[in-house]
Scaffold this motif. Structure first.
Motif, PDB file in Angstrom:
ATOM      1  N   SER A 100     -13.941  -2.419  -6.678  1.00 40.55           N
ATOM      2  CA  SER A 100     -12.710  -2.062  -7.378  1.00 40.55           C
ATOM      3  C   SER A 100     -11.647  -1.451  -6.462  1.00 40.55           C
ATOM      4  CB  SER A 100     -13.025  -1.079  -8.511  1.00 40.55           C
ATOM      5  OG  SER A 100     -13.607   0.111  -7.994  1.00 40.55           O
ATOM      6  N   GLN A 101     -11.929  -1.398  -5.164  1.00 42.88           N
ATOM      7  CA  GLN A 101     -10.974  -0.809  -4.219  1.00 42.88           C
ATOM      8  C   GLN A 101      -9.671  -1.600  -4.185  1.00 42.88           C
ATOM      9  OE1 GLN A 101     -12.393  -0.653  -0.181  1.00 42.88           O
ATOM     10  NE2 GLN A 101     -10.385  -0.151   0.665  1.00 42.88           N
ATOM     11  N   ARG A 102      -8.556  -0.877  -4.207  1.00 39.97           N
ATOM     12  CA  ARG A 102      -7.261  -1.535  -4.059  1.00 39.97           C
ATOM     13  C   ARG A 102      -7.025  -1.812  -2.577  1.00 39.97           C
ATOM     14  NH1 ARG A 102      -1.034   0.409  -5.382  1.00 39.97           N
ATOM     15  NH2 ARG A 102      -0.337  -1.588  -6.203  1.00 39.97           N
ATOM     16  N   LEU A 103      -6.948  -3.070  -2.223  1.00 41.78           N
ATOM     17  CA  LEU A 103      -6.795  -3.465  -0.833  1.00 41.78           C
ATOM     18  C   LEU A 103      -5.335  -3.342  -0.412  1.00 41.78           C
ATOM     19  CD1 LEU A 103      -8.793  -4.643   1.320  1.00 41.78           C
ATOM     20  CD2 LEU A 103      -7.778  -6.864   0.819  1.00 41.78           C
ATOM     21  N   VAL A 104      -5.116  -2.777   0.761  1.00 41.66           N
ATOM     22  CA  VAL A 104      -3.768  -2.654   1.313  1.00 41.66           C
ATOM     23  C   VAL A 104      -3.654  -3.597   2.504  1.00 41.66           C
ATOM     24  CG1 VAL A 104      -2.070  -1.124   2.366  1.00 41.66           C
ATOM     25  CG2 VAL A 104      -3.579  -0.257   0.561  1.00 41.66           C
ATOM     26  N   LEU A 105      -2.675  -4.480   2.434  1.00 43.06           N
ATOM     27  CA  LEU A 105      -2.501  -5.512   3.454  1.00 43.06           C
ATOM     28  C   LEU A 105      -1.096  -5.439   4.040  1.00 43.06           C
ATOM     29  CD1 LEU A 105      -3.734  -9.148   3.364  1.00 43.06           C
ATOM     30  CD2 LEU A 105      -1.289  -8.790   3.705  1.00 43.06           C
ATOM     31  N   LEU A 106      -0.991  -5.699   5.333  1.00 41.77           N
ATOM     32  CA  LEU A 106       0.303  -5.839   5.996  1.00 41.77           C
ATOM     33  C   LEU A 106       0.443  -7.254   6.506  1.00 41.77           C
ATOM     34  CD1 LEU A 106       2.959  -4.940   7.431  1.00 41.77           C
ATOM     35  CD2 LEU A 106       1.523  -4.192   9.354  1.00 41.77           C
ATOM     36  N   GLU A 121      -0.800 -13.457  -6.542  1.00 39.84           N
ATOM     37  CA  GLU A 121      -1.227 -14.171  -7.745  1.00 39.84           C
ATOM     38  C   GLU A 121      -2.745 -14.161  -7.873  1.00 39.84           C
ATOM     39  OE1 GLU A 121       1.480 -17.678  -9.321  1.00 39.84           O
ATOM     40  OE2 GLU A 121       1.017 -17.990  -7.199  1.00 39.84           O
ATOM     41  N   GLU A 122      -3.422 -14.298  -6.747  1.00 43.11           N
ATOM     42  CA  GLU A 122      -4.880 -14.413  -6.759  1.00 43.11           C
ATOM     43  C   GLU A 122      -5.573 -13.079  -7.035  1.00 43.11           C
ATOM     44  OE1 GLU A 122      -8.718 -16.102  -6.212  1.00 43.11           O
ATOM     45  OE2 GLU A 122      -6.753 -17.056  -6.471  1.00 43.11           O
ATOM     46  N   ASP A 123      -5.058 -12.017  -6.454  1.00 38.92           N
ATOM     47  CA  ASP A 123      -5.726 -10.717  -6.527  1.00 38.92           C
ATOM     48  C   ASP A 123      -4.791  -9.689  -7.146  1.00 38.92           C
ATOM     49  OD1 ASP A 123      -7.088  -8.337  -6.145  1.00 38.92           O
ATOM     50  OD2 ASP A 123      -7.733  -8.820  -4.116  1.00 38.92           O
ATOM     51  N   ARG A 124      -5.161  -9.204  -8.328  1.00 39.97           N
ATOM     52  CA  ARG A 124      -4.313  -8.232  -9.020  1.00 39.97           C
ATOM     53  C   ARG A 124      -4.514  -6.816  -8.478  1.00 39.97           C
ATOM     54  NH1 ARG A 124      -0.345 -10.621 -11.030  1.00 39.97           N
ATOM     55  NH2 ARG A 124       0.030  -8.727 -12.283  1.00 39.97           N
ATOM     56  N   ASN A 125      -5.469  -6.655  -7.579  1.00 42.54           N
ATOM     57  CA  ASN A 125      -5.776  -5.321  -7.068  1.00 42.54           C
ATOM     58  C   ASN A 125      -5.494  -5.248  -5.566  1.00 42.54           C
ATOM     59  OD1 ASN A 125      -6.569  -2.670  -7.480  1.00 42.54           O
ATOM     60  ND2 ASN A 125      -8.727  -3.094  -7.035  1.00 42.54           N
ATOM     61  N   ILE A 126      -4.299  -5.683  -5.204  1.00 39.42           N
ATOM     62  CA  ILE A 126      -3.890  -5.675  -3.812  1.00 39.42           C
ATOM     63  C   ILE A 126      -2.445  -5.199  -3.708  1.00 39.42           C
ATOM     64  CG2 ILE A 126      -3.085  -8.085  -3.825  1.00 39.42           C
ATOM     65  CD1 ILE A 126      -4.166  -8.361  -0.977  1.00 39.42           C
ATOM     66  N   PHE A 127      -2.155  -4.424  -2.680  1.00 41.51           N
ATOM     67  CA  PHE A 127      -0.780  -4.025  -2.385  1.00 41.51           C
ATOM     68  C   PHE A 127      -0.436  -4.567  -1.003  1.00 41.51           C
ATOM     69  CE2 PHE A 127       2.596  -1.448  -0.626  1.00 41.51           C
ATOM     70  CZ  PHE A 127       3.482  -1.328  -1.685  1.00 41.51           C
ATOM     71  N   ILE A 128       0.751  -5.177  -0.877  1.00 41.64           N
ATOM     72  CA  ILE A 128       1.129  -5.832   0.376  1.00 41.64           C
ATOM     73  C   ILE A 128       2.420  -5.246   0.934  1.00 41.64           C
ATOM     74  CG2 ILE A 128       1.759  -8.006   1.482  1.00 41.64           C
ATOM     75  CD1 ILE A 128       0.063  -9.484  -0.533  1.00 41.64           C
ATOM     76  N   TYR A 129       2.341  -4.787   2.173  1.00 40.77           N
ATOM     77  CA  TYR A 129       3.539  -4.508   2.962  1.00 40.77           C
ATOM     78  C   TYR A 129       3.893  -5.808   3.679  1.00 40.77           C
ATOM     79  CZ  TYR A 129       2.572   0.507   2.410  1.00 40.77           C
ATOM     80  OH  TYR A 129       2.354   1.769   1.909  1.00 40.77           O
ATOM     81  N   ALA A 130       5.165  -6.187   3.626  1.00 45.67           N
ATOM     82  CA  ALA A 130       5.591  -7.443   4.236  1.00 45.67           C
ATOM     83  C   ALA A 130       6.848  -7.199   5.066  1.00 45.67           C
ATOM     84  CB  ALA A 130       5.865  -8.493   3.154  1.00 45.67           C
ATOM     85  N   CYS A 131       6.773  -7.512   6.341  1.00 44.06           N
ATOM     86  CA  CYS A 131       7.944  -7.304   7.196  1.00 44.06           C
ATOM     87  C   CYS A 131       8.266  -8.570   7.976  1.00 44.06           C
ATOM     88  CB  CYS A 131       7.720  -6.135   8.152  1.00 44.06           C
ATOM     89  SG  CYS A 131       6.463  -6.403   9.415  1.00 44.06           S
ATOM     90  N   ASP A 132       9.534  -8.690   8.329  1.00 45.67           N
ATOM     91  CA  ASP A 132       9.960  -9.826   9.137  1.00 45.67           C
ATOM     92  C   ASP A 132      11.127  -9.426  10.019  1.00 45.67           C
ATOM     93  OD1 ASP A 132       9.279 -12.973   9.091  1.00 45.67           O
ATOM     94  OD2 ASP A 132      11.386 -12.697   9.629  1.00 45.67           O
TER      95      ASP A 132
END
Length: 298
Positions: A100-106, A121-132
């Motif tokens: 149940s861990q909320r995954l943090v992705l960059l 869309e696939e994983d409702r328990n994920i937070f994403i940092y996105a940079c460009d």
């Protein structure tokens, strides 16, 4: 965590490759080999003529502008959504300490979000940092109908000089994806990017890497007028591309404190039966971990 990465599908191609790859085709997967053969190595371009120093300095100075113009021309239509990331999602799931861990992705170098939105869309328990690097690309991400500040934070960043900790807390990220990004950075500045990523990655966290390998078809097509340095070339639109050996990549990551988990070439052939074309592709696919006890200072 698993020490093997499954093969990704290649759907990220450079502007110059689009004329070949975009036509109807089938893809033949080749077995991953540990190194380029002697015969393959002999195919590498041997012309040592380089682009002038003045032009090289101009390209470095205008790097952000050139990528911004790329996204202005192509908007969100150039790259397909990377739905292969959902097929490879076991890699991300294995990074969770508990289900149940909320995954943090960059996503370092997110473009217009072709990777992050399939993941959201696939994983409702994920937070994403996105940079460009491109402000225009980041704007496209924020305009996407799936973008929600409570699940994703997009921001402009030059990985070679902007401290990621201005947007991402130190040692807070479980997984960093670095996909066809490091090759666009000047070789002299790659280490800075890895240092930046290292600071925000949790101890035990992983970097999933995929990029161009030595002797890829795109490398063979470049002329001497496009050569910036060893294995480093400029495209007609001013964007640049580096082609990695696995030895250099391991040296880059391990020199900044990462531990190599998987690091190998992936050989493929993209085939167009109608046109009789067989395009050899070489990618480097790797996984690096940040040790729980690091000797590299923040």
């Amino acid at each position: 965590m698993e020490s093997e990465i499954k093969c990704f599908t290649s759907d990220h191609v450079s502007p110059e490759e689009q004329s070949i790859i975009a036509i109807p085709q089938g893809e033949i997967k080749s077995n991953s080999d540990s190194s380029l053969s002697q015969a393959e190595s002999h195919k590498l371009p041997i012309d040592q003529t380089l682009v002038s120093e003045f032009k090289q300095m101009k390209l470095e100075k205008e790097a952000q502008k050139n990528w911004d113009l790329f996204y202005k021309r192509n908007t969100t239509n150039f790259f397909k959504d990377r739905h292969w990331t959902t097929r490879e999602f076991e890699e991300l799931k294995s990074c969770r300490e508990f289900e149940s861990q909320r995954l943090v992705l960059l996503e370092a170098g997110c473009g217009v979000g072709n990777c992050i939105f399939p993941l959201l869309e696939e994983d409702r328990n994920i937070f994403i940092y996105a940079c460009d690097f491109s402000p225009r690309a980041v704007d496209f991400v924020k305009q996407h109908p799936l973008y929600r500040p409570e699940r994703c934070k997009a921001f402009q960043c030059d990985l070679t000089q902007d401290d990621l900790r201005g947007h991402v807390p130190q040692a807070s990220v479980d997984v960093v994806t670095l996909i066809f990004v490091l090759s666009a950075i000047h070789p002299d500045k790659m280490v800075r990017s890895l240092e930046n990523i290292f600071r925000v990655l949790k101890p035990g966290g992983s970097v999933l890497f995929r990029d161009y390998g030595l002797n890829d078809h795109a490398m063979q097509r470049f002329k001497s007028a496009n050569k910036l340095g060893q294995n480093f070339y400029v495209r007609q639109d001013g964007t640049r591309s580096y082609f990695f050996s696995k030895e250099l990549l391991a040296e880059l990551f391990e020199g900044r404190g990462f531990r190599s988990v998987a690091n190998d070439y992936v050989f493929r052939e993209t085939v167009n039966k109608k046109e009789g074309l067989c395009v050899p592709r070489v990618f480097l696919q790797s996984k690096f971990n940040k040790p729980h006890q690091s000797k590299i200072s923040p």
